[in-house]
Enzyme design. Sequence first.
Site, mmCIF file in Angstrom:
data_model
loop_
_atom_site.group_PDB
_atom_site.id
_atom_site.type_symbol
_atom_site.label_atom_id
_atom_site.label_comp_id
_atom_site.label_asym_id
_atom_site.label_seq_id
_atom_site.Cartn_x
_atom_site.Cartn_y
_atom_site.Cartn_z
ATOM 1 N N ALA A 53 8.550 17.392 6.157
ATOM 2 C CA ALA A 53 9.252 16.885 6.919
ATOM 3 C C ALA A 53 8.769 15.905 7.846
ATOM 4 C CB ALA A 53 9.710 18.100 8.012
ATOM 5 N N LYS B 221 4.338 25.607 9.486
ATOM 6 C CA LYS B 221 4.652 26.354 10.812
ATOM 7 C C LYS B 221 3.795 25.748 11.899
ATOM 8 C CE LYS B 221 7.978 29.965 12.109
ATOM 9 N NZ LYS B 221 8.421 31.281 12.139
ATOM 10 N N ASN C 216 12.718 1.356 9.082
ATOM 11 C CA ASN C 216 11.682 0.736 8.312
ATOM 12 C C ASN C 216 12.140 -0.798 7.860
ATOM 13 O OD1 ASN C 216 13.659 1.101 6.229
ATOM 14 N ND2 ASN C 216 12.378 1.325 4.716
ATOM 15 N N GLY D 17 8.118 8.676 -7.446
ATOM 16 C CA GLY D 17 8.623 7.734 -6.465
ATOM 17 C C GLY D 17 8.614 6.344 -6.459
ATOM 18 N N LYS E 104 6.980 2.778 12.217
ATOM 19 C CA LYS E 104 8.303 3.222 11.955
ATOM 20 C C LYS E 104 9.218 3.647 13.158
ATOM 21 C CE LYS E 104 7.998 3.587 7.033
ATOM 22 N NZ LYS E 104 8.401 4.396 5.860
HETATM 23 P P1 NAP Z 1 4.129 11.651 6.899
HETATM 24 O O1 NAP Z 1 5.325 11.512 7.812
HETATM 25 O O2 NAP Z 1 2.677 11.935 7.430
HETATM 26 O O3 NAP Z 1 4.577 13.284 6.498
HETATM 27 C C1 NAP Z 1 3.637 14.063 5.659
HETATM 28 C C2 NAP Z 1 4.452 15.363 5.169
HETATM 29 O O4 NAP Z 1 3.711 16.163 4.334
HETATM 30 C C3 NAP Z 1 4.584 16.247 6.601
HETATM 31 O O5 NAP Z 1 5.826 16.846 6.311
HETATM 32 C C4 NAP Z 1 3.308 17.406 6.468
HETATM 33 O O6 NAP Z 1 3.709 18.561 6.731
HETATM 34 C C5 NAP Z 1 3.297 17.357 4.787
HETATM 35 N N1 NAP Z 1 1.975 17.820 4.645
HETATM 36 C C6 NAP Z 1 0.871 17.152 4.656
HETATM 37 N N2 NAP Z 1 -0.346 17.903 4.155
HETATM 38 C C7 NAP Z 1 0.247 19.047 3.906
HETATM 39 C C8 NAP Z 1 -0.379 20.465 3.454
HETATM 40 N N3 NAP Z 1 -1.631 20.411 3.168
HETATM 41 N N4 NAP Z 1 0.522 21.619 2.881
HETATM 42 C C9 NAP Z 1 2.078 21.401 3.352
HETATM 43 N N5 NAP Z 1 2.565 20.128 3.857
HETATM 44 C C10 NAP Z 1 1.697 19.018 4.037
HETATM 45 O O7 NAP Z 1 4.187 10.992 5.728
HETATM 46 P P2 NAP Z 1 5.498 10.308 4.929
HETATM 47 O O8 NAP Z 1 5.410 8.923 5.449
HETATM 48 O O9 NAP Z 1 6.496 11.083 5.154
HETATM 49 O O10 NAP Z 1 4.821 10.089 3.345
HETATM 50 C C11 NAP Z 1 4.761 11.525 2.592
HETATM 51 C C12 NAP Z 1 4.514 11.074 1.171
HETATM 52 O O11 NAP Z 1 5.541 10.400 0.612
HETATM 53 C C13 NAP Z 1 3.380 10.370 1.056
HETATM 54 O O12 NAP Z 1 2.852 10.740 -0.359
HETATM 55 C C14 NAP Z 1 3.831 8.994 0.800
HETATM 56 O O13 NAP Z 1 3.009 8.183 -0.012
HETATM 57 C C15 NAP Z 1 5.102 9.214 -0.064
HETATM 58 N N6 NAP Z 1 6.164 8.136 0.302
HETATM 59 C C16 NAP Z 1 6.712 7.599 -0.614
HETATM 60 C C17 NAP Z 1 7.608 6.629 -0.370
HETATM 61 C C18 NAP Z 1 8.333 6.000 -1.796
HETATM 62 O O14 NAP Z 1 8.960 4.758 -1.523
HETATM 63 N N7 NAP Z 1 8.243 6.491 -2.816
HETATM 64 C C19 NAP Z 1 7.876 6.059 0.652
HETATM 65 C C20 NAP Z 1 7.290 6.762 1.825
HETATM 66 C C21 NAP Z 1 6.506 7.865 1.424
HETATM 67 P P3 NAP Z 1 4.017 19.172 8.038
HETATM 68 O O15 NAP Z 1 5.427 18.794 8.647
HETATM 69 O O16 NAP Z 1 4.172 20.544 8.047
HETATM 70 O O17 NAP Z 1 2.937 18.812 9.007
#
Ligand code: NAP
Length: 289
Positions: free
Chosen positions: A134, A159, A94, A257, A73
């Site tokens: 984020a 953080k 996307n 979601g 992306k």
């Molecule tokens: P990503 O870019 O890897 O972001 C993951 C986020 O989760 C980051 O902000 C990270 O925090 C946080 N995180 C991970 N482990 C953590 C922990 N142990 N404690 C606190 N924060 C934590 O992934 P993404 O693409 O945004 O996806 C995130 C979620 O959304 C996934 O579960 C994915 O399946 C879902 N999703 C759903 C859709 C939909 O259409 N429904 C679309 C996209 C994604 P930090 O910033 O602090 O590192």
Amino acid sequence: MNFEITGKTKLTALLGSPVAHSISPQMHNEAFRQIGLDYIYLAFDVNPENLKTVVMGLKTAGICGFNLTMPLKVHIIPLLDELTPAARLAGAVNTVIIKDQQMIGHTTDGIGYMRSVSDAGYHIIGKKMTLLGAGGAATAICVQAALDGVASIDIFKRKNNSWDKVNAFCTQVTSETGCVVRLFDIENHSLLAKSLSESAILTNATNLGMAPDISCSPIPDITMLHKDLIVSDIIYNPKETLLLKQAKKQGCATFNGLYMLLYQGAAAFSCWTGKEMPIEIIKKKYFSN
Ligand code: NAP
């Protein structure tokens, strides 16, 4: 309905890795079929190293648009001619449309989320949102919510080394949209409780609670969830995360979601075809909650 690939069939695609599990090919191909469009949607396993070769080849061959999923992306951006304001602010794309040899990058994840909120019957324009995480999905949601007129957004994240970049993102979204976006440490539980007490909606956009780690919740204390708070999780596997179970126990309205996924696809479909996806048919067939 009769569906034949012809000499005029238009190609759309998903690029990413992995892609074999994706529901997007079924969703789009069924939608094309249902409304009689001579299009096809295929999935290609592509990594950042061969993205440029693949995209240039597909463009030369006349593809009319494609989706990007993990991990592409952000990598796609230098290859594009133009970005929509939301894609530029989110720093992620996307959906790409190719028109007159120009490749235009869109982000439909935030559109998908905001449509899932209104589809569930909630109105959050002019109100406050607490957003957990984020990453790519969270920033797309933040940008679209800000552009749509959510009054303020408190983002809570760890953080870690992405903190400064996300802080700069918050400043930029605030100055360009007028929505006040602030960043807080997810470990600061008293500020999280205060933010939730003032918010109309909580959006979990972290991975916490996603299968296989289904015993995790991003909320340290369920009493932070007041009964007037809408609690949404963008995770759809499992369909009901621990957070949503906790929220239900507290009397909150909840949703997952699944429809964000549906509506981000529907927005891409409209970008390529200029037509509405037949939502109710696709919902019934692939997105039963
Ligand atoms: P990503 O870019 O890897 O972001 C993951 C986020 O989760 C980051 O902000 C990270 O925090 C946080 N995180 C991970 N482990 C953590 C922990 N142990 N404690 C606190 N924060 C934590 O992934 P993404 O693409 O945004 O996806 C995130 C979620 O959304 C996934 O579960 C994915 O399946 C879902 N999703 C759903 C859709 C939909 O259409 N429904 C679309 C996209 C994604 P930090 O910033 O602090 O590192």
